[in-house]
Motif scaffolding. Structure first.
Motif, PDB file in Angstrom:
ATOM      1  N   VAL A 128      25.840  32.948  -0.773  1.00 29.68           N
ATOM      2  CA  VAL A 128      24.793  33.415  -0.049  1.00 29.68           C
ATOM      3  C   VAL A 128      24.120  32.693   0.867  1.00 29.68           C
ATOM      4  CG1 VAL A 128      22.900  32.825  -1.781  1.00 29.68           C
ATOM      5  CG2 VAL A 128      22.784  35.103  -0.677  1.00 29.68           C
ATOM      6  N   ALA A 129      23.949  31.470   0.673  1.00 27.11           N
ATOM      7  CA  ALA A 129      23.201  30.303   1.404  1.00 27.11           C
ATOM      8  C   ALA A 129      24.038  30.286   2.702  1.00 27.11           C
ATOM      9  CB  ALA A 129      23.300  28.859   0.742  1.00 27.11           C
ATOM     10  N   ASN A 130      25.489  30.137   2.860  1.00 28.49           N
ATOM     11  CA  ASN A 130      26.031  30.034   4.144  1.00 28.49           C
ATOM     12  C   ASN A 130      26.120  31.218   4.892  1.00 28.49           C
ATOM     13  OD1 ASN A 130      27.246  27.139   4.258  1.00 28.49           O
ATOM     14  ND2 ASN A 130      27.650  27.760   2.145  1.00 28.49           N
ATOM     15  N   VAL A 131      26.543  32.252   4.194  1.00 34.65           N
ATOM     16  CA  VAL A 131      26.910  33.692   4.845  1.00 34.65           C
ATOM     17  C   VAL A 131      25.499  34.354   5.520  1.00 34.65           C
ATOM     18  CG1 VAL A 131      27.770  36.021   4.628  1.00 34.65           C
ATOM     19  CG2 VAL A 131      28.894  34.042   3.679  1.00 34.65           C
ATOM     20  N   THR A 132      24.596  34.545   4.789  1.00 36.83           N
ATOM     21  CA  THR A 132      23.269  35.223   5.044  1.00 36.83           C
ATOM     22  C   THR A 132      22.406  34.388   6.207  1.00 36.83           C
ATOM     23  OG1 THR A 132      22.090  34.262   3.193  1.00 36.83           O
ATOM     24  CG2 THR A 132      23.357  36.552   3.129  1.00 36.83           C
ATOM     25  N   SER A 133      22.943  33.062   6.307  1.00 40.13           N
ATOM     26  CA  SER A 133      21.994  32.107   7.252  1.00 40.13           C
ATOM     27  C   SER A 133      22.379  32.725   8.921  1.00 40.13           C
ATOM     28  CB  SER A 133      22.397  30.545   7.299  1.00 40.13           C
ATOM     29  OG  SER A 133      23.761  30.347   7.704  1.00 40.13           O
ATOM     30  N   LEU A 134      23.088  33.544   9.033  1.00 38.23           N
ATOM     31  CA  LEU A 134      23.572  34.168  10.474  1.00 38.23           C
ATOM     32  C   LEU A 134      22.442  34.892  11.137  1.00 38.23           C
ATOM     33  CD1 LEU A 134      27.156  35.616   9.745  1.00 38.23           C
ATOM     34  CD2 LEU A 134      26.434  33.614  11.194  1.00 38.23           C
ATOM     35  N   LEU A 135      21.362  35.481  10.312  1.00 36.86           N
ATOM     36  CA  LEU A 135      20.580  36.609  10.860  1.00 36.86           C
ATOM     37  C   LEU A 135      19.487  35.937  11.989  1.00 36.86           C
ATOM     38  CD1 LEU A 135      19.770  39.569  11.108  1.00 36.86           C
ATOM     39  CD2 LEU A 135      18.177  38.927   9.208  1.00 36.86           C
ATOM     40  N   LEU A 136      18.722  35.040  11.497  1.00 34.40           N
ATOM     41  CA  LEU A 136      17.808  34.477  12.537  1.00 34.40           C
ATOM     42  C   LEU A 136      17.868  32.892  12.865  1.00 34.40           C
ATOM     43  CD1 LEU A 136      14.485  35.905  10.635  1.00 34.40           C
ATOM     44  CD2 LEU A 136      15.700  36.804  12.413  1.00 34.40           C
ATOM     45  N   PRO A 137      17.488  32.618  14.137  1.00 32.44           N
ATOM     46  CA  PRO A 137      17.445  31.019  14.445  1.00 32.44           C
ATOM     47  C   PRO A 137      16.918  30.194  13.259  1.00 32.44           C
ATOM     48  CG  PRO A 137      16.533  32.557  16.293  1.00 32.44           C
ATOM     49  CD  PRO A 137      16.738  33.296  15.007  1.00 32.44           C
ATOM     50  N   VAL A 138      15.978  30.731  12.436  1.00 33.14           N
ATOM     51  CA  VAL A 138      15.140  29.725  11.468  1.00 33.14           C
ATOM     52  C   VAL A 138      16.053  29.756  10.212  1.00 33.14           C
ATOM     53  CG1 VAL A 138      13.059  30.196  12.524  1.00 33.14           C
ATOM     54  CG2 VAL A 138      13.878  31.619  10.524  1.00 33.14           C
ATOM     55  N   SER A 139      17.093  30.518  10.356  1.00 30.98           N
ATOM     56  CA  SER A 139      17.875  30.700   8.745  1.00 30.98           C
ATOM     57  C   SER A 139      18.722  29.321   8.857  1.00 30.98           C
ATOM     58  CB  SER A 139      18.753  31.981   8.940  1.00 30.98           C
ATOM     59  OG  SER A 139      18.073  33.048   9.075  1.00 30.98           O
ATOM     60  N   ASN A 140      19.286  28.622   9.855  1.00 37.69           N
ATOM     61  CA  ASN A 140      20.102  27.471   9.811  1.00 37.69           C
ATOM     62  C   ASN A 140      19.912  26.489  10.932  1.00 37.69           C
ATOM     63  OD1 ASN A 140      22.557  25.879   9.325  1.00 37.69           O
ATOM     64  ND2 ASN A 140      23.652  27.676   8.829  1.00 37.69           N
ATOM     65  N   LEU A 141      19.841  25.064  10.537  1.00 38.47           N
ATOM     66  CA  LEU A 141      19.896  24.383  11.847  1.00 38.47           C
ATOM     67  C   LEU A 141      20.788  24.436  12.652  1.00 38.47           C
ATOM     68  CD1 LEU A 141      18.941  21.459  12.825  1.00 38.47           C
ATOM     69  CD2 LEU A 141      20.502  20.378  11.140  1.00 38.47           C
ATOM     70  N   THR A 142      22.214  24.961  12.501  1.00 38.05           N
ATOM     71  CA  THR A 142      23.115  25.087  13.516  1.00 38.05           C
ATOM     72  C   THR A 142      22.574  26.458  14.247  1.00 38.05           C
ATOM     73  OG1 THR A 142      24.200  26.853  12.080  1.00 38.05           O
ATOM     74  CG2 THR A 142      24.902  24.424  11.927  1.00 38.05           C
ATOM     75  N   ASN A 143      21.919  27.299  13.790  1.00 39.57           N
ATOM     76  CA  ASN A 143      21.522  28.400  14.808  1.00 39.57           C
ATOM     77  C   ASN A 143      20.211  27.850  15.581  1.00 39.57           C
ATOM     78  OD1 ASN A 143      22.792  29.658  12.758  1.00 39.57           O
ATOM     79  ND2 ASN A 143      21.187  31.085  12.176  1.00 39.57           N
ATOM     80  N   LEU A 144      19.422  27.067  15.155  1.00 36.92           N
ATOM     81  CA  LEU A 144      18.314  26.344  15.882  1.00 36.92           C
ATOM     82  C   LEU A 144      19.086  25.466  17.045  1.00 36.92           C
ATOM     83  CD1 LEU A 144      15.942  25.145  13.012  1.00 36.92           C
ATOM     84  CD2 LEU A 144      15.461  26.877  15.023  1.00 36.92           C
ATOM     85  N   LEU A 145      20.190  24.707  16.777  1.00 36.64           N
ATOM     86  CA  LEU A 145      20.588  23.914  17.810  1.00 36.64           C
ATOM     87  C   LEU A 145      21.224  24.868  18.940  1.00 36.64           C
ATOM     88  CD1 LEU A 145      22.233  21.312  15.638  1.00 36.64           C
ATOM     89  CD2 LEU A 145      20.309  20.970  16.777  1.00 36.64           C
ATOM     90  N   PHE A 183      14.511  33.427   5.766  1.00 40.21           N
ATOM     91  CA  PHE A 183      13.295  33.026   6.383  1.00 40.21           C
ATOM     92  C   PHE A 183      12.933  31.372   6.026  1.00 40.21           C
ATOM     93  CE2 PHE A 183      12.662  37.670   5.227  1.00 40.21           C
ATOM     94  CZ  PHE A 183      12.381  38.196   6.667  1.00 40.21           C
ATOM     95  N   PHE A 184      13.741  30.792   5.155  1.00 43.05           N
ATOM     96  CA  PHE A 184      13.461  29.475   4.859  1.00 43.05           C
ATOM     97  C   PHE A 184      14.739  28.508   5.179  1.00 43.05           C
ATOM     98  CE2 PHE A 184      10.299  31.637   2.358  1.00 43.05           C
ATOM     99  CZ  PHE A 184       9.343  31.197   2.555  1.00 43.05           C
ATOM    100  N   SER A 185      15.722  29.080   5.645  1.00 41.28           N
ATOM    101  CA  SER A 185      17.006  28.410   5.853  1.00 41.28           C
ATOM    102  C   SER A 185      17.866  28.205   4.427  1.00 41.28           C
ATOM    103  CB  SER A 185      16.773  27.026   6.378  1.00 41.28           C
ATOM    104  OG  SER A 185      16.369  25.916   5.495  1.00 41.28           O
ATOM    105  N   LEU A 186      19.016  27.891   4.788  1.00 36.74           N
ATOM    106  CA  LEU A 186      20.034  27.776   3.738  1.00 36.74           C
ATOM    107  C   LEU A 186      19.981  26.612   2.823  1.00 36.74           C
ATOM    108  CD1 LEU A 186      23.783  26.805   5.240  1.00 36.74           C
ATOM    109  CD2 LEU A 186      21.581  26.230   6.308  1.00 36.74           C
ATOM    110  N   ASP A 187      19.239  25.534   3.462  1.00 35.88           N
ATOM    111  CA  ASP A 187      19.084  24.346   2.708  1.00 35.88           C
ATOM    112  C   ASP A 187      17.986  24.537   1.683  1.00 35.88           C
ATOM    113  OD1 ASP A 187      20.885  22.526   4.021  1.00 35.88           O
ATOM    114  OD2 ASP A 187      19.542  22.685   5.635  1.00 35.88           O
TER     115      ASP A 187
END
Length: 459
Positions: free
Chosen positions: A149-166, A114-118
């Protein structure tokens, strides 16, 4: 400057930028390294200034979204939301180190989703150190937990990672389609990663955690009106993301509203001064993203960039791809390579290869440059993607999100988390991290890949 000279200059700028971002010479922030690279690309003529303006316009929704979330997360952290959640999590786990290991993985996953891996990188490391400080517990398993946990679980939502948003912005992937497709890969990857870590470090998860004052801390924090109001804004913002995704509306207005409400709350209650929003928020991520976009755009426009991209993402394409007369790449050549990529990405072998290539590449040039390189290579076919080609962007994300488990420079979240632990006297060397990564990353990526193939049922 002739074509060969321009290509060599762009390649040099690209290499210098990537090295500078990863190693930060003289302590220079990676954002200014990326900006310097972008300026050098423009001066060298690899990217014209109109293209720079176009890139800023294209990335504006992502950047505005990031700004809103940065303010929201910073105020929530100042209000004690994350500390409160960590204290309650540890208290519920009791004095068992193994239960604490499980509970913190769950807490890290929720924070990341919900807040991103960073945010997880910044918040979880200090909390882990504080929880273990008074206990004779080996901190090493918890260091790996925080990074993984920061890297792996960032797959779920667009908001979870900058890579997802891009990737979501580049391929216009609907919010809830993204969540449906990535749900099973994220679940299987998280289970595989946690299982491997638990098995590897089971012998180190011994002893007891001192929980004497956790209950008092949690209750004291819970009585704070600032925390309760801040938590309410956080929950409302997260719900707003879901509603906006359901309606097909952009996410950035929700993020801006949440960030603005948090800022007004903090200022109205005099919990912070206006300077807090200048000094305590990582605004550097915005010029960093724009700068890297420009650098990657200039690199892809060169003969070397095209050849390397084709060789990485489509076997045999590099041999057939040639610049047109005058040194410019022809539209027909580009469309042919795009069509080949689109067609190749449809089968299971190509999806697996794409995930593997981007995973390895993330450990060579970092996952954000790898994401930009990959999104440039995967062109959108006329009329948009359809099943199963539409899985190609998701396969790309498997590689750039899970791949950084391999080396200490795979993602900026990894670099930041390890640096935070190092500042507190807990060091993990690059070779030690690599040995663990070689055991954990391949099965985790394979689990995510199998989940992605199963997701074809959702499409």
């Amino acid at each position: 400057m002739d074509w060969a000279g321009a290509s060599a200059a762009a390649l040099l700028v690209f290499a210098a930028t990537v090295v500078g971002v990863l190693w930060r010479p003289l302590g220079v922030h990676e954002a200014w390294v990326a900006v310097a690279g972008a300026v050098a690309m423009a001066v060298a003529g690899s990217v014209d200034w109109l293209r720079v303006a176009s890139i800023v316009h294209e990335t504006a929704p992502v950047l505005v979204f990031l700004a809103g979330v940065l303010v929201l997360a910073s105020v929530a952290d100042r209000a004690g939301v994350f500390a409160w959640a960590a204290n309650w999590t540890a208290r519920m786990a009791g004095s068992s180190v193994r239960r604490l290991f499980v509970a913190l993985y769950v807490l890290g996953a929720v924070t990341t989703v919900f807040f991103s891996l960073d945010t997880t990188a910044v918040v979880l490391a200090p909390l882990v150190v504080r929880l273990l400080r008074r206990s004779r517990v080996d901190p090493l398993p918890f260091v790996y937990l925080s990074v993984h946990v920061a890297n792996v679980t960032s797959l779920l939502l667009p908001v979870s990672n900058l890579t997802n948003l891009l990737v979501q912005a580049r391929f216009r992937l609907p919010f809830w389609e993204f969540a449906r497709v990535m749900a099973l890969p994220a679940l299987l990857a998280g289970a595989a990663d946690f299982g491997m870590l638990y098995v590897l470090f089971r012998g180190r998860l011994e002893g007891a955690v001192d929980t004497q004052d956790l209950q008092l801390q949690a209750r004291a924090l819970g009585r704070s009106p600032f925390l309760r109001w801040s938590l309410g804004i956080v929950v409302a913002t997260i719900a707003g993301f879901g509603v906006a995704g359901w309606l097909g509306a952009p996410l950035w207005p929700v993020a801006v509203a949440g960030g603005a409400a948090s800022a007004l709350l903090a200022l109205a209650r005099r919990e912070v001064l206006p300077g807090f929003f200048v000094r305590s928020i990582s605004w550097g991520v915005i010029p960093f993203v724009v700068g890297l976009f420009v650098v990657m755009d200039g690199f892809r426009a060169t003969e070397a960039g095209r050849a390397l991209t084709a060789a990485a993402f489509l076997p045999g394409a590099a041999a057939s791809a040639r610049p047109a007369a005058g040194g410019a790449w022809s539209q027909e050549a580009g469309m042919g390579m795009a069509g080949g990529l689109s067609s190749a990405a449809g089968d299971a072998v190509s999806l697996g290869r794409l995930a593997a290539v981007t995973a390895v590449g993330s450990n060579l040039i970092n996952n954000i440059p790898m994401t930009l390189l990959g999104t440039g290579a995967l062109a959108v076919p006329p009329g948009g993607y359809g099943p199963p080609d539409r899985l190609a962007p998701y396969a790309l994300l498997l590689g750039v999100n899970v791949g950084p488990l391999l080396t200490v420079v795979g993602s900026l979240a990894t670099v930041l988390t390890l640096a935070l632990f190092q500042q507190r006297g807990i060091n993990v060397g690059g070779w030690e991290y690599l040995k663990t990564g070689l055991l954990v990353m391949p099965p985790t990526l394979a689990a995510a890949y199998l989940g992605l193939l199963a997701s074809t049922w959702w499409l």
